[in-house]
Design a protein around this motif. Structure first.
Motif, short mmCIF file in Angstrom:
data_model
loop_
_atom_site.label_atom_id
_atom_site.label_comp_id
_atom_site.label_asym_id
_atom_site.label_seq_id
_atom_site.Cartn_x
_atom_site.Cartn_y
_atom_site.Cartn_z
N GLN A 28 -15.21 -19.73 51.85
CA GLN A 28 -13.94 -20.08 52.49
C GLN A 28 -12.74 -19.45 51.79
OE1 GLN A 28 -13.92 -24.33 52.56
NE2 GLN A 28 -15.43 -24.48 54.22
N GLY A 29 -12.96 -18.81 50.65
CA GLY A 29 -11.85 -18.10 50.01
C GLY A 29 -11.65 -18.41 48.55
N ASP A 30 -12.33 -19.46 48.01
CA ASP A 30 -12.17 -19.80 46.60
C ASP A 30 -13.21 -19.03 45.80
OD1 ASP A 30 -11.53 -20.85 44.21
OD2 ASP A 30 -12.14 -22.91 44.65
N LYS A 31 -12.89 -17.79 45.43
CA LYS A 31 -13.85 -16.94 44.73
C LYS A 31 -14.04 -17.36 43.28
CE LYS A 31 -12.59 -13.03 43.13
NZ LYS A 31 -12.16 -11.63 43.00
N TRP A 32 -13.19 -18.28 42.81
CA TRP A 32 -13.30 -18.74 41.42
C TRP A 32 -13.92 -20.12 41.35
CZ3 TRP A 32 -12.53 -15.06 38.01
CH2 TRP A 32 -11.75 -13.97 38.39
N GLN A 135 0.02 -15.69 49.02
CA GLN A 135 0.47 -14.55 48.21
C GLN A 135 0.24 -14.80 46.73
OE1 GLN A 135 4.51 -13.30 48.97
NE2 GLN A 135 4.74 -12.49 46.90
N GLU A 136 0.59 -16.00 46.26
CA GLU A 136 0.38 -16.33 44.86
C GLU A 136 -1.10 -16.39 44.51
OE1 GLU A 136 4.43 -19.03 44.20
OE2 GLU A 136 2.46 -19.99 44.35
N ASN A 141 -5.73 -14.05 41.63
CA ASN A 141 -7.12 -13.58 41.61
C ASN A 141 -7.20 -12.13 41.14
OD1 ASN A 141 -8.15 -16.01 42.52
ND2 ASN A 141 -8.09 -15.41 44.68
N ASN A 142 -6.27 -11.31 41.56
CA ASN A 142 -6.22 -9.92 41.08
C ASN A 142 -5.90 -9.87 39.59
OD1 ASN A 142 -6.75 -9.02 43.69
ND2 ASN A 142 -4.57 -8.80 44.19
N PHE A 148 -10.79 -9.44 33.23
CA PHE A 148 -12.22 -9.32 32.98
C PHE A 148 -12.72 -7.89 33.15
CE2 PHE A 148 -11.85 -13.86 34.03
CZ PHE A 148 -12.43 -14.39 32.88
N ALA A 149 -11.93 -7.04 33.78
CA ALA A 149 -12.30 -5.64 33.88
C ALA A 149 -11.96 -4.87 32.60
CB ALA A 149 -11.60 -4.98 35.08
#
Length: 606
Positions: A28-32, A135-136, A141-142, A148-149
């Motif tokens: 649903q959009g919560d990748k964390w 937007q926030e 997330n980015n 971590f990259a």
């Protein structure tokens, strides 16, 4: 009775059900969202997707109030990492020199790298609430992906991964006229974020004041050295010293050992803080004549004179829209209190007011949402939740600094080992026999010896409860009863100069003066939250000697040896056991007599 029989529901099925639920949430959009790293493997590509929510509560109604909205979110550690640290805690300890405590701030935060704090994306009043939040969320997330990259997850420190908590900091900086960053003097370099300094002074063009809190827990020479180090590194910074509960330590400026022993912190109902007047003078110099601060000065004088204050403090809801300029155009000023968890932000705010207006706790993340307090008609205070900034410091050191909740630490032994590398922990805990029996002792050996001394045993096998002992040692360090202080770079080389510095002498006199005020008979003593952190027992009471001495008079407290609590001889223990046996026999006799009376009454009726 009709109806199908209920089928058994195994724990394996429950895990699969929870796994499907998390995957649905992530879709649903919560990748964390929390991942299911049940295996011991540690995949670098997916490690940053694992998040541990501290003290998360179950939510029955998703559409209603969410109690987990402002919970602490830290990176989840793999089982391999925890097992590796447990094996490391079993290795012999090596004592490190004092120079190893000198950590430069560039080594911790890496300014200019991906570890810089997230900055709120630009927004306008034409944007809807949903669009602004989306937007926030995308930006944050980015931001995490970039961290971590560029850095290995196992080398990073604990840092806040909850967007809601960062939003509290953004709004606090925007609505406040002057920002106050509270740092613990023992870990000042660790608690001071250079990116927050740049964000306040360069992006928002506002003044930043750093308050070195808990100065009574560190030698005055270290306080002076930290103050000089920050002044050289950050020229636009205003630095003040502060303590809400001055503690009496019969020591000299060059005696560092007495700052490492245990002493019960006696908290009193009356506030004898050091620093409110200096804070007022600093704020008045920045504000000038644009705002009348005479009411605040009168408030401070009344608190210092011990007069009874009328409780006119009110909490209010304020506008969270960003300020377009930093010039003070209203008839009041707003001070924002920011910093790491457990540095004493709420305690400083209470001491400024003169009595308790916001709750305090030793648990990090206690303050969930920023709250405003109207101090006077022209001064308003804003308390922001504590934030853990991304850094490159070792995690055991963060635990000692009170950043991570001790009750949630899965492996506390390496933190105890960190403590023993610099401090004479066996002397402090009065377990010198460990050095005689095991010269090359480890952190696990320290925890085992402390468990035997305190009587911490497991329920079934009655073995030493090393986990409970390690947690207890960490709580002693967090409470200031075992003190580890980081040094600024170059302190060991100029140690004698800082010890003989006139500012260190003046600071020592200020602390002693505040302690003398607390010793007056009219000062009400309050145990504070000590009973919660150190529960009493029959055979082991950490503060019993101090408590009994305080009843005899305030002068008696300073005459006590701080190690008397741990030097219970066998006669006292036998006496306590005898008292318990007498009470047990008395209860048995009373119960037997009551039983005989009931039997006699039954026979008479028959």
């Amino acid at each position: 009775m009709s109806g199908a029989r209920k089928k058994p529901f195994s724990s394996k099925k429950k895990k699969e059900q929870l796994k499907l639920k998390r995957e649905k949430i992530r879709a649903q959009g919560d990748k964390w969202a929390d991942s299911d790293e049940e295996s011991g493997t540690f995949d670098v590509n997916t490690a940053h997707n694992a998040r541990r929510r501290i003290n998360e509560q179950p939510v029955r109604d998703p559409t209603g109030h969410n109690p987990n909205r402002y919970r602490l979110h830290f990176q989840r550690e793999s089982r391999d990492e925890i097992d590796r640290r447990k094996k490391l805690a079993q290795l012999p300890l090596k004592k490190l020199p004092e120079e190893s405590l000198e950590i430069p701030i560039e080594q911790i935060y890496r300014p200019g790298s991906a570890l810089d704090m997230p900055i709120r994306p630009p927004w306008t009043y034409d944007m809807t609430k949903e669009k602004l939040e989306e937007q926030e969320k995308t930006y944050f997330n980015n931001y995490l992906d970039k961290i971590f990259a560029n850095f290995e997850p196992e080398h990073l420190s604990y840092f806040e991964m909850n967007l809601e908590t960062w939003r509290q900091l953004w709004r606090t900086v925007e609505i406040c006229d002057i920002i106050l960053m509270i740092v613990d003097i023992r870990f000042a370099v660790l608690h001071f974020s250079p990116t927050l300094y740049d964000y306040v002074t360069r992006v928002h063009k506002k003044q930043l004041i750093v308050i070195l809190n808990k100065i009574d827990l560190a030698p005055p020479s270290i306080v002076v050295a930290v103050k000089d180090y920050f002044s050289q590194k950050f020229p636009q910074l205003h630095i003040l010293t502060y303590t809400s509960y001055p503690k009496d330590l019969s020591t000299t400026r060059g005696d560092f050992d007495n700052y490492q022993v245990m002493a019960r912190i006696v908290r009193r109902k009356n506030y004898y803080a050091i620093g409110p007047l200096a804070l007022f003078e600093c704020i008045s110099s920045l504000v000038g004549s644009r705002i009348d601060l005479s009411s605040w000065k009168q408030h401070i004088q009344e608190c210092m004179e011990g007069e009874t204050m009328t409780n006119d403090i009110k909490q209010e809801n304020i506008d969270v829209s960003p300020l377009t300029n930093t010039n003070i155009t209203t008839n009041h000023i707003t001070l924002g209190f920011t910093g790491y968890p457990n540095v004493g932000k709420s305690s400083v705010l209470n001491s400024i007011v003169g009595h308790k207006v916001v709750s305090v706790s030793r648990t990090p993340g206690h303050t969930k949402h920023f709250q405003t307090i109207q101090l006077t008609s022209t001064v308003r205070l804003c308390d922001c939740p504590g934030l853990v900034f991304p850094s490159y410091v070792e995690r055991p050191l963060q635990i000692l600094a009170g950043i991570y909740p001790i009750a949630q630490v899965q492996e506390p032994y390496t933190s105890v080992g960190y403590l023993a590398q610099w401090l004479p922990i066996t002397k402090i805990l009065k377990i010198e026999r460990l050095e005689q029996d095991t010269p090359n002792y480890s952190a696990m050996d320290i925890c085992e010896a402390w468990a035997l001394k305190r009587g911490f045993l497991t329920a079934k096998a009655s073995r030493p409860d090393v986990y409970r002992a390690a947690n207890h040692i960490l709580r002693l360090a967090l409470d200031g009863r075992i003190n580890l202080c980081l040094r600024p770079p170059g302190f060991a080389a100029d140690k004698e100069r800082f010890i003989s510095d006139p500012r260190a002498i003046e600071l020592e006199q200020q602390i002693q003066s505040a302690v003398d005020k607390q010793k007056r008979p009219d000062s009400d003593i309050s145990a504070g939250d000590d009973s919660e952190a150190f529960p009493t027992s029959d055979d082991h009471q950490l503060a019993s000697c101090s408590a009994s001495a305080s009843d005899q008079g305030p002068d008696r407290v300073s005459e006590l040896n701080r190690f008397d609590v741990f030097n219970r001889d066998n006669d006292e223990k036998d006496e306590l056991k005898l008292i318990k046996n007498i009470r047990r026999r008395t209860r048995r006799k009373s119960s037997n007599s009551n039983q005989h009376e009931n039997n006699d009454s039954v026979e008479e009726v028959d």
